[in-house]
Design a protein around this motif. Structure first.
Motif, mmCIF file in Angstrom:
data_model
loop_
_atom_site.group_PDB
_atom_site.id
_atom_site.type_symbol
_atom_site.label_atom_id
_atom_site.label_comp_id
_atom_site.label_asym_id
_atom_site.label_seq_id
_atom_site.Cartn_x
_atom_site.Cartn_y
_atom_site.Cartn_z
ATOM 1 N N ARG A 52 -8.849 -46.088 -55.730
ATOM 2 C CA ARG A 52 -10.011 -45.247 -55.464
ATOM 3 C C ARG A 52 -10.085 -44.112 -56.463
ATOM 4 O O ARG A 52 -9.095 -43.721 -57.053
ATOM 5 C CB ARG A 52 -9.934 -44.707 -54.034
ATOM 6 C CG ARG A 52 -10.015 -45.814 -53.021
ATOM 7 C CD ARG A 52 -9.957 -45.280 -51.598
ATOM 8 N NE ARG A 52 -10.097 -46.372 -50.664
ATOM 9 C CZ ARG A 52 -9.106 -47.182 -50.310
ATOM 10 N NH1 ARG A 52 -7.910 -47.022 -50.813
ATOM 11 N NH2 ARG A 52 -9.318 -48.163 -49.460
ATOM 12 N N LEU A 107 -13.303 -51.982 -44.025
ATOM 13 C CA LEU A 107 -14.310 -52.627 -44.853
ATOM 14 C C LEU A 107 -13.591 -53.417 -45.937
ATOM 15 O O LEU A 107 -12.770 -52.868 -46.668
ATOM 16 C CB LEU A 107 -15.217 -51.558 -45.479
ATOM 17 C CG LEU A 107 -16.454 -52.040 -46.190
ATOM 18 C CD1 LEU A 107 -17.378 -52.794 -45.254
ATOM 19 C CD2 LEU A 107 -17.186 -50.868 -46.818
ATOM 20 N N GLU A 109 -12.331 -55.066 -49.281
ATOM 21 C CA GLU A 109 -12.357 -54.522 -50.647
ATOM 22 C C GLU A 109 -13.541 -55.059 -51.447
ATOM 23 O O GLU A 109 -14.203 -54.319 -52.164
ATOM 24 C CB GLU A 109 -11.042 -54.855 -51.364
ATOM 25 C CG GLU A 109 -10.870 -54.152 -52.683
ATOM 26 C CD GLU A 109 -10.671 -52.655 -52.539
ATOM 27 O OE1 GLU A 109 -11.273 -51.927 -53.332
ATOM 28 O OE2 GLU A 109 -9.934 -52.221 -51.644
ATOM 29 N N ARG A 112 -16.875 -53.140 -50.633
ATOM 30 C CA ARG A 112 -16.962 -51.682 -50.754
ATOM 31 C C ARG A 112 -17.932 -51.211 -51.823
ATOM 32 O O ARG A 112 -18.625 -50.227 -51.629
ATOM 33 C CB ARG A 112 -15.584 -51.091 -50.999
ATOM 34 C CG ARG A 112 -14.717 -51.236 -49.787
ATOM 35 C CD ARG A 112 -13.398 -50.569 -49.949
ATOM 36 N NE ARG A 112 -12.571 -51.032 -48.838
ATOM 37 C CZ ARG A 112 -11.274 -51.051 -48.844
ATOM 38 N NH1 ARG A 112 -10.616 -50.632 -49.883
ATOM 39 N NH2 ARG A 112 -10.610 -51.493 -47.811
ATOM 40 N N TYR A 122 -14.614 -46.292 -45.341
ATOM 41 C CA TYR A 122 -14.039 -47.608 -45.595
ATOM 42 C C TYR A 122 -13.048 -48.054 -44.529
ATOM 43 O O TYR A 122 -12.651 -49.215 -44.489
ATOM 44 C CB TYR A 122 -13.385 -47.670 -46.974
ATOM 45 C CG TYR A 122 -12.191 -46.748 -47.151
ATOM 46 C CD1 TYR A 122 -10.901 -47.189 -46.900
ATOM 47 C CD2 TYR A 122 -12.369 -45.437 -47.581
ATOM 48 C CE1 TYR A 122 -9.816 -46.351 -47.070
ATOM 49 C CE2 TYR A 122 -11.284 -44.595 -47.765
ATOM 50 C CZ TYR A 122 -10.020 -45.044 -47.502
ATOM 51 O OH TYR A 122 -8.939 -44.214 -47.667
#
Length: 150
Positions: A52, A107, A109, A112, A122
């Protein structure tokens, strides 16, 4: 932090990907924070070498339980509006234990970047009378008030 055994405790994980500062991250999700009135909020810069970018935000929210007979019904009925508000998919909510006291939705990957959720939500974890992240139970005898003393 102590919770009532009937409280539904939710941990909400957000990723304000485009925020360059903690201040910008806070401004991006201030409306959501004000709406949810969490008992705790943490901001942390994402690891530049990690998956991230921007800032990671974690909210701990205590929700009054919905009226239902079985724990899994209480949990899902209570967090359903929060799941929808965050833009997560309710169909992905799974119970983590057979008693139905904890559960969550992550959520995937691959979705996303394709779907925008509120403030980059997420992951949501929820538990009844327990911190869903640490699994720490509460003891009704240890509970000292209604949470206003935080």
């Amino acid at each position: 932090m102590l919770f009532k055994p009937t409280d539904v405790v939710a941990r909400v994980f957000l990723n304000t990907r485009d925020a360059a500062t903690a201040d910008a991250s806070l401004r991006e999700c201030l409306g959501l924070v004000a709406e949810l009135t969490p008992v705790s909020v943490t901001f942390e810069q994402a690891d530049p070498a990690g998956l991230r970018r921007g800032f990671l935000v974690e909210l701990m929210v205590v929700l009054p339980p919905a009226a239902a007979e079985r724990p899994e019904e209480v949990l899902l009925t209570t967090v359903r509006p929060l799941i929808g508000r965050l833009g997560l998919d309710e169909a992905l909510f799974e119970l983590d234990d057979p008693a139905g006291r904890t559960g969550g939705v992550l959520l995937p990957e691959h979705v996303r970047d394709e779907r925008r959720t509120a403030c980059g939500a997420y992951w949501l974890l929820a538990g009844i009378g327990v911190d869903p992240l640490t699994g720490q139970d509460t003891d009704e005898a240890d509970y000292e008030g209604d949470g206003d003393d935080l």
